[in-house]
Design a protein around this motif. Structure first.
Motif: not given
Lengths: 201, 201
Positions: A110-111, A113-114, A117, A176, B29, B107, B110-111, B113-114, B126, B168, B172, B175-176
């Motif tokens: 997931l990291e 993937r984030a 971008s 997460t 970011g 984005r 998502l970061e 969240r990760a 979250v 979700l 994800i 945006v990624t």
């Protein structure tokens, strides 16, 4: 394998580096892992690692390519029943229950993937990984529609995309929040969707 | 608002700090943003920012709490038709089309969240955000089942969880991969799921 088989030897070294990368990523996470930490997990000579890769970016790109090859193998299912095959695919991608290492590794994915971008090379690998997963689901749903196991009115590509998206959401919520019960519950909901929406009773 | 209204003044300062945080996060970011970069986006005195927050962690936790309040407002829908309300919720969470700033901000989410998997305070926020979204969807689906607009056999909490998970996943993937077409296509698939699975024709 002997020293006179440089190609085989190289494959061995790469496999060992991939193992070390996997362990370092699970232990430290994507952002904290340095090439030194990967070298620390590497059982062979560290200079060998630096000989093969210039920097962390190059090493991780190679590691992701290796994961993509592994994924392609894991997505090969050719059972008797497309419905069972679909659930096998779901289980291989998001197993229930998931051990701590599996959770940690999915957190890393997931990291990545984030972070993808911001990184075109990694984004391309994420895109290919998504494409492999989607076409594996589409194949199995198409097979199910042809054999009358799944509703023939369902569009295989559309259903595959939805299953993949829901599975990604399931994985992300579970890893997460560090909550195995969420993963289990959301996966059951996904299975019910398959039962009610795709399956011909 | 005067200097003799410290509470109001404080609210003003916090709003300006949240704005600066938002801009800095969109620009750099989650991992690259430093408290200095937030200060650079802040139009008032930088010492005021350091007076209010000890470090980046404290500032971001406060910013996430503020986002949670905003989210609660954005999830308030009380239209005539539960089906329309459900699509309004989907649209507010993952709008189509999404402008560049909206993509950048998602984005960042998502970061966060990760990263929340390593940070209990953020994970709790979250978790609360997920809870708010899920109960908003469950309310609207329950209302739809009561008024005969949605299939009464559907469990509102289960359907809400599934819609949230799929949403979700949609966010994800879009945006990624930096691919607005993926967001649009996956959201259409989600709408078709609502139409076919929930809606009573």
């Amino acid at each position: 394998m002997t020293i006179s088989d440089p190609a085989g030897d190289d494959a061995d070294v790469h496999a060992a580096i991939h193992e070390a990368t996997y362990r370092a990523l699970c232990r430290h996470g994507y952002h904290q892992t340095t090439i030194q930490q990967i070298a620390d997990e590497f059982e062979k000579s560290k200079s060998l690692l630096y000989y093969h890769y210039e920097d962390k970016g190059e090493l991780l790109t190679d590691f992701l390519r290796h994961l993509l090859d592994e994924l392609a193998e894991r997505l090969t299912v050719e059972g008797a029943d497309p419905y069972d095959d679909l659930l096998i695919l779901v289980d291989r991608l998001v197993p229930v229950p998931m051990d701590e290492e599996a959770v940690q590794f999915r957190r890393v994915l997931l990291e990545i993937r984030a972070a993808a971008s911001h990184d075109e090379r990694h984004r391309e690998l994420v895109r290919r990984s998504d494409g492999l997963i989607r076409s594996a689901f589409a194949d199995v749903i198409r097979r199910g529609a042809e054999t009358g196991r799944f509703d023939p009115a369902v569009d295989p590509d559309e259903a595959a995309e939805f299953v993949h998206t829901a599975l990604l959401g399931t994985m992300i919520r579970g890893v997460t929040l560090d909550d195995p019960e969420t993963v289990a519950r959301t996966r059951r909901t996904l299975e019910r969707y398959v039962d009610r929406y795709l399956l011909v009773e």
